[in-house]
Design a protein around this motif. Sequence first.
Motif, PDB file in Angstrom:
ATOM      1  N   GLY A 390      22.025  24.204  -9.294  1.00 42.65           N
ATOM      2  CA  GLY A 390      21.647  22.987  -8.600  1.00 42.65           C
ATOM      3  C   GLY A 390      20.752  22.116  -9.444  1.00 42.65           C
ATOM      4  O   GLY A 390      20.131  22.563 -10.416  1.00 42.65           O
ATOM      5  N   ASN A 391      20.697  20.860  -9.063  1.00 45.09           N
ATOM      6  CA  ASN A 391      19.748  19.906  -9.614  1.00 45.09           C
ATOM      7  C   ASN A 391      18.686  19.673  -8.548  1.00 45.09           C
ATOM      8  O   ASN A 391      19.000  19.227  -7.442  1.00 45.09           O
ATOM      9  CB  ASN A 391      20.440  18.602  -9.998  1.00 45.09           C
ATOM     10  N   ILE A 392      17.439  20.026  -8.857  1.00 45.61           N
ATOM     11  CA  ILE A 392      16.341  19.918  -7.903  1.00 45.61           C
ATOM     12  C   ILE A 392      15.455  18.746  -8.315  1.00 45.61           C
ATOM     13  O   ILE A 392      14.945  18.707  -9.439  1.00 45.61           O
ATOM     14  CB  ILE A 392      15.497  21.198  -7.856  1.00 45.61           C
ATOM     15  N   THR A 393      15.276  17.790  -7.412  1.00 42.87           N
ATOM     16  CA  THR A 393      14.409  16.648  -7.661  1.00 42.87           C
ATOM     17  C   THR A 393      13.323  16.612  -6.602  1.00 42.87           C
ATOM     18  O   THR A 393      13.613  16.702  -5.404  1.00 42.87           O
ATOM     19  CB  THR A 393      15.199  15.330  -7.627  1.00 42.87           C
ATOM     20  N   ASP A 394      12.081  16.482  -7.047  1.00 37.75           N
ATOM     21  CA  ASP A 394      10.942  16.502  -6.133  1.00 37.75           C
ATOM     22  C   ASP A 394      10.018  15.324  -6.449  1.00 37.75           C
ATOM     23  O   ASP A 394       9.625  15.140  -7.601  1.00 37.75           O
ATOM     24  CB  ASP A 394      10.183  17.824  -6.274  1.00 37.75           C
ATOM     25  N   THR A 395       9.706  14.530  -5.430  1.00 40.42           N
ATOM     26  CA  THR A 395       8.795  13.404  -5.613  1.00 40.42           C
ATOM     27  C   THR A 395       7.805  13.349  -4.448  1.00 40.42           C
ATOM     28  O   THR A 395       8.114  13.778  -3.333  1.00 40.42           O
ATOM     29  CB  THR A 395       9.547  12.056  -5.669  1.00 40.42           C
ATOM     30  N   SER A 396       6.634  12.820  -4.734  1.00 46.45           N
ATOM     31  CA  SER A 396       5.646  12.638  -3.669  1.00 46.45           C
ATOM     32  C   SER A 396       4.695  11.517  -4.047  1.00 46.45           C
ATOM     33  O   SER A 396       4.522  11.193  -5.223  1.00 46.45           O
ATOM     34  CB  SER A 396       4.853  13.928  -3.421  1.00 46.45           C
ATOM     35  N   LEU A 397       4.085  10.941  -3.048  1.00 44.94           N
ATOM     36  CA  LEU A 397       3.127   9.859  -3.247  1.00 44.94           C
ATOM     37  C   LEU A 397       2.161   9.837  -2.071  1.00 44.94           C
ATOM     38  O   LEU A 397       2.593   9.869  -0.915  1.00 44.94           O
ATOM     39  CB  LEU A 397       3.857   8.515  -3.356  1.00 44.94           C
ATOM     40  N   THR A 398       0.872   9.826  -2.365  1.00 46.45           N
ATOM     41  CA  THR A 398      -0.170   9.755  -1.340  1.00 46.45           C
ATOM     42  C   THR A 398      -1.159   8.678  -1.727  1.00 46.45           C
ATOM     43  O   THR A 398      -1.561   8.589  -2.893  1.00 46.45           O
ATOM     44  CB  THR A 398      -0.903  11.105  -1.205  1.00 46.45           C
ATOM     45  N   MET A 399      -1.555   7.874  -0.772  1.00 48.68           N
ATOM     46  CA  MET A 399      -2.595   6.884  -1.034  1.00 48.68           C
ATOM     47  C   MET A 399      -3.518   6.787   0.178  1.00 48.68           C
ATOM     48  O   MET A 399      -3.118   7.100   1.309  1.00 48.68           O
ATOM     49  CB  MET A 399      -1.992   5.512  -1.343  1.00 48.68           C
ATOM     50  N   GLY A 400      -4.737   6.371  -0.092  1.00 50.19           N
ATOM     51  CA  GLY A 400      -5.673   6.260   1.009  1.00 50.19           C
ATOM     52  C   GLY A 400      -6.968   5.594   0.590  1.00 50.19           C
ATOM     53  O   GLY A 400      -7.197   5.286  -0.581  1.00 50.19           O
ATOM     54  N   VAL A 401      -7.806   5.384   1.570  1.00 45.79           N
ATOM     55  CA  VAL A 401      -9.136   4.810   1.378  1.00 45.79           C
ATOM     56  C   VAL A 401     -10.128   5.707   2.082  1.00 45.79           C
ATOM     57  O   VAL A 401      -9.888   6.170   3.204  1.00 45.79           O
ATOM     58  CB  VAL A 401      -9.228   3.376   1.936  1.00 45.79           C
ATOM     59  N   LYS A 402     -11.264   5.951   1.426  1.00 41.61           N
ATOM     60  CA  LYS A 402     -12.280   6.789   2.045  1.00 41.61           C
ATOM     61  C   LYS A 402     -13.655   6.247   1.673  1.00 41.61           C
ATOM     62  O   LYS A 402     -13.804   5.510   0.699  1.00 41.61           O
ATOM     63  CB  LYS A 402     -12.123   8.228   1.592  1.00 41.61           C
ATOM     64  N   GLY A 403     -14.626   6.595   2.487  1.00 43.79           N
ATOM     65  CA  GLY A 403     -15.965   6.141   2.197  1.00 43.79           C
ATOM     66  C   GLY A 403     -16.910   6.426   3.343  1.00 43.79           C
ATOM     67  O   GLY A 403     -16.645   7.281   4.196  1.00 43.79           O
ATOM     68  N   GLU A 404     -18.018   5.650   3.398  1.00 43.72           N
ATOM     69  CA  GLU A 404     -19.047   5.850   4.414  1.00 43.72           C
ATOM     70  C   GLU A 404     -19.179   4.581   5.253  1.00 43.72           C
ATOM     71  O   GLU A 404     -19.289   3.472   4.715  1.00 43.72           O
ATOM     72  CB  GLU A 404     -20.388   6.178   3.753  1.00 43.72           C
ATOM     73  N   LEU A 405     -19.123   4.748   6.568  1.00 40.68           N
ATOM     74  CA  LEU A 405     -19.304   3.621   7.472  1.00 40.68           C
ATOM     75  C   LEU A 405     -20.767   3.178   7.470  1.00 40.68           C
ATOM     76  O   LEU A 405     -21.671   4.013   7.505  1.00 40.68           O
ATOM     77  CB  LEU A 405     -18.867   4.005   8.890  1.00 40.68           C
TER      78      LEU A 405
END
Length: 869
Positions: A390-405
């Motif tokens: 088989g040909n196995i292809t794996d991709t992922s992407l995560t984005m976000g914002v974090k901090g202090e209120l």
Amino acid sequence: MKHNISKLQRAISFALASTATIGLYATTAQAEEDANAKDIEKIAVVGSRAAPRSVGDSPVPIDIIGGEELGKTGSNDMLEMLKGSVPSLNVHQNPISDAASLIRPANLRGLPADSTLVLLNGKRRHRASVIAFLGGGINDGAQGPDISVIPGVAMKQVEVLRDGAAAQYGSDAIAGVINFVLKDSSEGGSISIKQGEYYEGDGDTTTIEGNIGLPFTNSGFANLSFQYKDADATSRSRQRPDAAYYAAAGVPGVANPAQIWGAPEIKDDITLFGNVGLELDNNTNFYMFGNYSERDVKGGFYYRNPQTRPGVYSNDDGKTLLVADLDGEGGISCPTVNLTFVDANGDTQRIWDVNNIAAYQQIAADTDVGRNCFAFNEIIPAGFTPNFGGNITDTSLTMGVKGELQSGFLAGAYYDVSGSVGRNEARFFIYNTINASMGADSPRDFSPGKYIQLEKNFNLDLSKTYDWGLAYEANVAGGLEWHEETFEVLSGDEASFMVGPLYEQGFGIGSNGFPGFKPSDAGEYTRRNYAAYLDIETPFTEQFLMGWALRFEDYDTFGSTTNYKVTAQFEATDTLSLRGSVSTGFRAPTVGQANVSNVQTNLSSGVLVDSALLPPTNPISVQLGGKELQPEESQSYTVGAVYQNDGFFFTIDYYNIQVEDRISQSDKIELSAADKAILKAAGVPNVDGLAQVSFFTNDFDTTTQGIDVVANYSMDLLGGYGTFALAYNWNDTKVDKFSDITGLFKVQRLEEDLPNHRATVTWSQQWDKISGFVRANYFGEYQGVHVDYDATAKMADAVVTFDAELTYFVTEAISLSAGAQNIFDEDAEKLDFERTTGIPNNNWGGKYYETSPMGINGGFYYVKATYTF
């Protein structure tokens, strides 16, 4: 060559597109920035929603494996890297196991691969599209994440939480959690090349990997990693007896060995990871991280005997040859080709070369009697052995914002808002086989179709401390999560599933060994769920801490579930602390497990047969006991102690995990004539060629208990600095309840396939110019199983193997390493070729029991050169 360049171009394009925005991760980044590099490797994010804490101060057992330590394994496979450091992690190779040979499953605390939650930078990692249909007993039907795509060169550290954590992180965390933390340096890097092979002279492996840290404006970083690997196949095989008889009789083209047991070939295995963070202002960080990975894998299958293979060469177990009348209208009758005869003593004997049979000679020579007749021996006289890949292809992407209120009633609270998407695609191939119903016009190579797993996550996390008059401030965390999981089946090329003109005469449909997915099999199946959680830590005194977690989860298929966890830690003295936890958990059935259908080739009582895996709600599954899948439910508790004093670190933890309604693939159920009639009415292809049916089911309960021991000690030694490490695990699984749907042999495999005792002892030594390590690996007794059925099973002896590596620092930037795994080339348990009862287990060409926890390939040596900048 063009194909390789195309893959590389796609990978580079993905990396460049990602680096503009990939970001920072840390629940409390400042806590880590204030620590030096050595201390960072002792700080864990998993296990608590409060600020990261040291391993020794954690109320639950956590292993921290630093990026440098990961390299001290001799392997570039992440599963092998972890196996030497995590006491209760077992990893199996599956030489002939359909899709399980493409993505290797791993078992934490004796539970299947999809009972361990995998995180990347603290965010849920998507699972693989491949389902382990032949997963070696414990992993039958498991669908876990593909850990092998994660390269060690990209890791800052790996955190392994050895405790049930579904109340904190959701489904799949029954056994524990593995969190892979990416490097986040804004400068420096390394590049290395490694070459190795097995002592047998095969499995040649080349690995090139690198990492670089770059500034991303004046307020951020961009950390990029890559790995490229090629690995040749291995063979630990001997000639099958039947193939040897054909070769001795003069049948042309018999391969030696005819069937391969060994590691698959892996080509063009490329992985790119990126992690970038950007400080937007004093209180806000933007982050994003992701990967692109692709590889081609090809492994062996079972040999198709040229006189007995059903649907191709014979339909009466090799008594007569399967012959097609190409007229299709009655025409001249084809002669009967008898493959056996009774000798003068009354014993049945086989005619090994069909060319010696007069009736076959008429067919092969196109005489008047056999002119319009056809047998596959005419074009494939020696039988054939498909190769599955088989040909196995794996991709992922995560984005976000974090901090202090900074204002409002939540002023001072930390927040984290993120979204992620992960996709894993497996495009299957099968080579050197046929669609028998097409006769001589059949292609030899096929593309049976694709599986695609797509997951999307959105998270909102909040954390704030409150002064409740306790020893210090209590931490309160809460959050929301939305998750969507889609499993898609795409049909294969037409020849892989088509019904050819010879079907009505008993010839099999579809690519033999792995029939293609028909358009009617294709489909997209989606499930959504949302969750809300609350997590509180209460320091009642300076010495006594308790944690409380509650999580509600609702699925749009089977409904909702609520789970809790309570943890406690008591510092009895300055050097000794006691800890424990009690929790409930769950594991939701995957969308793939609930909907997939497939045809597998497996052995039943020594005979190679086709077996259909059907959805549990299919009419025939329901008739045989199938029901709509429900989540597994678990109850677990852990008690342990931590001792720390003058460079000596020691932990011991007892765990007990009870799982009800475990999800697994049922036993292979023999089909009756009535069952086959129902299957035909339901539109299942090639029913007459099917001997068995299986389906996913919630059929059994288990209790797993064990003890983990981890110890480390560092000291000045031999003019340098030495570190000694011990990791030991005792694990025992008992099946408390089951039915015939699971079967006695499956129970036996669940209880006995994994060794009850596992241990590693490592000595690492560092001098100015030289460093090295020696590791001893102990594997206790385990059940040896060959070709997945009970007539071959036996208890295998315990074994000890040794690994070693030596590194010389030529300059501050250049180092040269040489080492070996299984340095004394200890063999796995050998098959019993002298067996006189039951079915001989040397009929299929193997040398070793493939359930060996140390693998079957033997010693592996390597050299490596590294440039650090």
